[in-house]
Design a protein around this motif. Structure first.
Motif, PDB file in Angstrom:
ATOM      1  N   TYR A 121       3.306 -17.173  19.600  1.00  0.00           N
ATOM      2  CA  TYR A 121       3.080 -17.397  18.174  1.00  0.00           C
ATOM      3  C   TYR A 121       2.985 -16.056  17.453  1.00  0.00           C
ATOM      4  N   LEU A 122       3.555 -16.005  16.258  1.00  0.00           N
ATOM      5  CA  LEU A 122       3.415 -14.849  15.388  1.00  0.00           C
ATOM      6  C   LEU A 122       2.420 -15.182  14.288  1.00  0.00           C
ATOM      7  N   ALA A 123       1.527 -14.249  14.001  1.00  0.00           N
ATOM      8  CA  ALA A 123       0.532 -14.442  12.945  1.00  0.00           C
ATOM      9  C   ALA A 123       0.506 -13.203  12.060  1.00  0.00           C
ATOM     10  N   ALA A 124       0.649 -13.410  10.758  1.00  0.00           N
ATOM     11  CA  ALA A 124       0.557 -12.314   9.792  1.00  0.00           C
ATOM     12  C   ALA A 124      -0.842 -12.316   9.190  1.00  0.00           C
ATOM     13  N   VAL A 125      -1.513 -11.172   9.254  1.00  0.00           N
ATOM     14  CA  VAL A 125      -2.863 -11.062   8.708  1.00  0.00           C
ATOM     15  C   VAL A 125      -2.908  -9.948   7.679  1.00  0.00           C
ATOM     16  N   ARG A 126      -3.771 -10.120   6.702  1.00  0.00           N
ATOM     17  CA  ARG A 126      -3.961  -9.128   5.644  1.00  0.00           C
ATOM     18  C   ARG A 126      -5.390  -8.611   5.721  1.00  0.00           C
ATOM     19  N   PHE A 127      -5.547  -7.290   5.729  1.00  0.00           N
ATOM     20  CA  PHE A 127      -6.881  -6.703   5.773  1.00  0.00           C
ATOM     21  C   PHE A 127      -7.574  -6.918   4.427  1.00  0.00           C
ATOM     22  N   ILE A 128      -8.805  -7.420   4.469  1.00  0.00           N
ATOM     23  CA  ILE A 128      -9.528  -7.672   3.222  1.00  0.00           C
ATOM     24  C   ILE A 128     -10.841  -6.900   3.140  1.00  0.00           C
ATOM     25  N   SER A 129     -11.299  -6.321   4.253  1.00  0.00           N
ATOM     26  CA  SER A 129     -12.531  -5.540   4.191  1.00  0.00           C
ATOM     27  C   SER A 129     -12.633  -4.633   5.410  1.00  0.00           C
ATOM     28  N   LEU A 130     -12.824  -3.331   5.148  1.00  0.00           N
ATOM     29  CA  LEU A 130     -13.036  -2.348   6.206  1.00  0.00           C
ATOM     30  C   LEU A 130     -14.189  -1.445   5.810  1.00  0.00           C
ATOM     31  N   SER A 131     -14.963  -1.020   6.787  1.00  0.00           N
ATOM     32  CA  SER A 131     -15.981  -0.018   6.517  1.00  0.00           C
ATOM     33  C   SER A 131     -15.284   1.306   6.222  1.00  0.00           C
ATOM     34  N   PRO A 132     -15.939   2.231   5.517  1.00  0.00           N
ATOM     35  CA  PRO A 132     -15.312   3.538   5.263  1.00  0.00           C
ATOM     36  C   PRO A 132     -14.867   4.233   6.541  1.00  0.00           C
ATOM     37  N   ARG A 133     -15.644   4.103   7.611  1.00  0.00           N
ATOM     38  CA  ARG A 133     -15.268   4.763   8.865  1.00  0.00           C
ATOM     39  C   ARG A 133     -14.005   4.147   9.452  1.00  0.00           C
ATOM     40  N   SER A 134     -13.942   2.816   9.486  1.00  0.00           N
ATOM     41  CA  SER A 134     -12.739   2.166  10.015  1.00  0.00           C
ATOM     42  C   SER A 134     -11.533   2.451   9.132  1.00  0.00           C
ATOM     43  N   GLN A 135     -11.747   2.511   7.811  1.00  0.00           N
ATOM     44  CA  GLN A 135     -10.649   2.829   6.905  1.00  0.00           C
ATOM     45  C   GLN A 135     -10.108   4.226   7.179  1.00  0.00           C
ATOM     46  N   SER A 136     -11.016   5.182   7.386  1.00  0.00           N
ATOM     47  CA  SER A 136     -10.594   6.550   7.677  1.00  0.00           C
ATOM     48  C   SER A 136      -9.808   6.607   8.981  1.00  0.00           C
ATOM     49  N   ARG A 137     -10.277   5.890   9.995  1.00  0.00           N
ATOM     50  CA  ARG A 137      -9.565   5.877  11.279  1.00  0.00           C
ATOM     51  C   ARG A 137      -8.196   5.227  11.137  1.00  0.00           C
ATOM     52  N   LEU A 138      -8.119   4.146  10.362  1.00  0.00           N
ATOM     53  CA  LEU A 138      -6.835   3.478  10.158  1.00  0.00           C
ATOM     54  C   LEU A 138      -5.843   4.418   9.484  1.00  0.00           C
ATOM     55  N   GLU A 139      -6.286   5.131   8.461  1.00  0.00           N
ATOM     56  CA  GLU A 139      -5.397   6.067   7.778  1.00  0.00           C
ATOM     57  C   GLU A 139      -4.913   7.162   8.719  1.00  0.00           C
ATOM     58  N   ARG A 140      -5.817   7.672   9.540  1.00  0.00           N
ATOM     59  CA  ARG A 140      -5.434   8.733  10.463  1.00  0.00           C
ATOM     60  C   ARG A 140      -4.406   8.230  11.470  1.00  0.00           C
ATOM     61  N   LEU A 141      -4.617   7.027  11.977  1.00  0.00           N
ATOM     62  CA  LEU A 141      -3.666   6.451  12.925  1.00  0.00           C
ATOM     63  C   LEU A 141      -2.305   6.246  12.267  1.00  0.00           C
ATOM     64  N   LEU A 142      -2.292   5.682  11.061  1.00  0.00           N
ATOM     65  CA  LEU A 142      -1.031   5.427  10.371  1.00  0.00           C
ATOM     66  C   LEU A 142      -0.293   6.727  10.069  1.00  0.00           C
ATOM     67  N   LYS A 143      -1.014   7.751   9.638  1.00  0.00           N
ATOM     68  CA  LYS A 143      -0.364   9.015   9.306  1.00  0.00           C
ATOM     69  C   LYS A 143       0.226   9.681  10.541  1.00  0.00           C
ATOM     70  N   MET A 144      -0.478   9.590  11.661  1.00  0.00           N
ATOM     71  CA  MET A 144       0.038  10.213  12.878  1.00  0.00           C
ATOM     72  C   MET A 144       1.265   9.484  13.413  1.00  0.00           C
ATOM     73  N   LEU A 145       1.345   8.171  13.168  1.00  0.00           N
ATOM     74  CA  LEU A 145       2.452   7.381  13.701  1.00  0.00           C
ATOM     75  C   LEU A 145       3.603   7.219  12.717  1.00  0.00           C
ATOM     76  N   HIS A 146       3.352   7.465  11.440  1.00  0.00           N
ATOM     77  CA  HIS A 146       4.342   7.157  10.413  1.00  0.00           C
ATOM     78  C   HIS A 146       5.652   7.904  10.624  1.00  0.00           C
ATOM     79  N   ALA A 147       5.556   9.200  10.911  1.00  0.00           N
ATOM     80  CA  ALA A 147       6.770  10.011  11.034  1.00  0.00           C
ATOM     81  C   ALA A 147       7.617   9.602  12.231  1.00  0.00           C
ATOM     82  N   SER A 148       7.001   8.967  13.233  1.00  0.00           N
ATOM     83  CA  SER A 148       7.745   8.606  14.438  1.00  0.00           C
ATOM     84  C   SER A 148       8.414   7.247  14.340  1.00  0.00           C
ATOM     85  N   ASP A 149       8.087   6.474  13.295  1.00  0.00           N
ATOM     86  CA  ASP A 149       8.638   5.125  13.185  1.00  0.00           C
ATOM     87  C   ASP A 149      10.048   5.180  12.617  1.00  0.00           C
ATOM     88  N   SER A 150      10.961   4.408  13.187  1.00  0.00           N
ATOM     89  CA  SER A 150      12.369   4.454  12.775  1.00  0.00           C
ATOM     90  C   SER A 150      12.855   3.135  12.209  1.00  0.00           C
TER      91      SER A 150
END
Length: 352
Positions: free
Chosen positions: A91-120
């Protein structure tokens, strides 16, 4: 899923980069003690696409998604289930983030930025931005206080020159001039209306209504902290009263100096939970080399070994934070693409 939710999801696919990423995650469902395991198909600022072996409950509305972070820590986000359907024996499930703590938000941004350039997956036309940022500038203490009181109620309205989409998740930055504090929050557009402002007949204006994607108690604590800081902040006019009548260039230099000092103090107070990663700040050449080998198990292993071994005997060896980020990237790559035969045979799957 309603039609408006479907439109919102389609909009986010066009405006936010979706990073192709296959890593195991855990879902905490209401009323269930045991977590449900899933694997991401893609990840973005706004949400994720998940693959599960079992269907989710039909009446499920929200859940807690936990993404792995370094050293056993996690990125936790409250998410809304947008849609789910059978797919390839699961099964495929699409989810939308609706609430993150500032710490989790910061970690998410760091992960996305580190991976963004490698995505094709974004094609030859160029990559979409990770997120859309709205910056608002305030010039005095009272103006900032009024905006904070709005935020305290869980909403914020602002008039802008560009249109936004209802349901779009953005980064809101409220930047103070001189020594006023700056604020950065995750927000979602709840309403967009065309506006008319006297003197701006030549431009199309839009009034946005925003709601915040952080826990309400976190927002209250944050706003109280900033309001207390404002009580100790000098008014802009008194700070620069000795420059009244001075040339504009001199006032600009003075203002820039104060802003620079305030930014430094803010960075020191924030500690290590910055949006910009240590590797990005201190070792950009390492990021470039890892990106070049990303997706190919043998190439990535060779690049990773070269980076680590080349600095072992140097004075500017990896800092602890940089090493932790390297380990995290290696772990993500292992989960997404597998471990090289060389590491399996020589290191028995351990970290280099």
């Amino acid at each position: 899923m309603t039609q408006s939710e479907s439109g919102s999801m389609a909009m986010e696919r066009r405006t936010q980069a979706r990073i192709d990423l296959h890593i195991p995650v855990e879902l905490a469902l209401p009323g269930q003690d045991a977590p449900v395991r899933a694997v991401t198909r893609d990840l973005s600022w706004g949400g994720a696409l998940l693959h599960l072996t079992e269907p989710l409950p039909n009446d499920l509305e929200t859940l807690i998604l936990s993404l792995p972070w370094r050293r056993g820590k996690s990125i936790r986000a409250q998410a809304q289930l947008l849609r789910a359907r059978p797919h390839e024996g699961g099964y495929l499930a699409a989810v939308r983030f609706i609430s993150l703590s500032p710490r989790s938000q910061s970690r998410l941004e760091r992960l996305l930025k580190m991976l963004h350039a490698s995505d094709s997956t974004t094609g030859a036309g160029g990559k979409n931005a990770l997120f859309r940022e709205l910056e608002v500038t305030v010039s005095d203490t009272e103006e900032l206080r009024q905006k904070l009181l709005q935020i305290l109620e869980g909403r914020y309205t602002v008039t802008v020159f560009e249109s936004y989409q209802v349901g779009q998740s953005i980064s809101l930055s409220i930047t103070g001039t001189f020594d006023l504090p700056s604020i950065r929050l995750r927000a979602r557009v709840s309403d967009v209306r065309k506006s008319e402002v006297k003197g701006f007949d030549w431009a199309e204006l839009y009034t946005l209504s925003l709601q915040f994607e952080h826990p309400s108690n976190t927002i209250r604590t944050f706003v109280d902290l900033v309001l207390n800081r404002l009580s100790d902040t000098e008014d802009e006019s008194s700070t620069f009263s000795h420059l009244e009548g001075a040339p504009d260039w001199l006032r600009s230099v003075a203002a820039a100096t104060v802003r620079s000092g305030a930014s430094t103090r803010s960075a020191e107070a924030a500690g290590g939970d910055e949006t910009r990663s240590c590797l990005e700040s201190e070792f950009p050449e390492a990021i470039a080399r890892l990106v070049a080998g990303w997706g190919n198990v043998a190439d990535f292993d060779m690049v990773f070994r070269s980076l680590v071994l080349s600095r072992n005997d140097q004075q500017n060896a990896w800092s602890r934070e940089a090493w932790e980020e390297l380990e995290m990237l290696q772990s993500v790559h292992d989960r997404a693409y597998g471990v090289s035969a060389n590491r399996r045979s020589l290191l028995k799957g351990g970290r280099l």
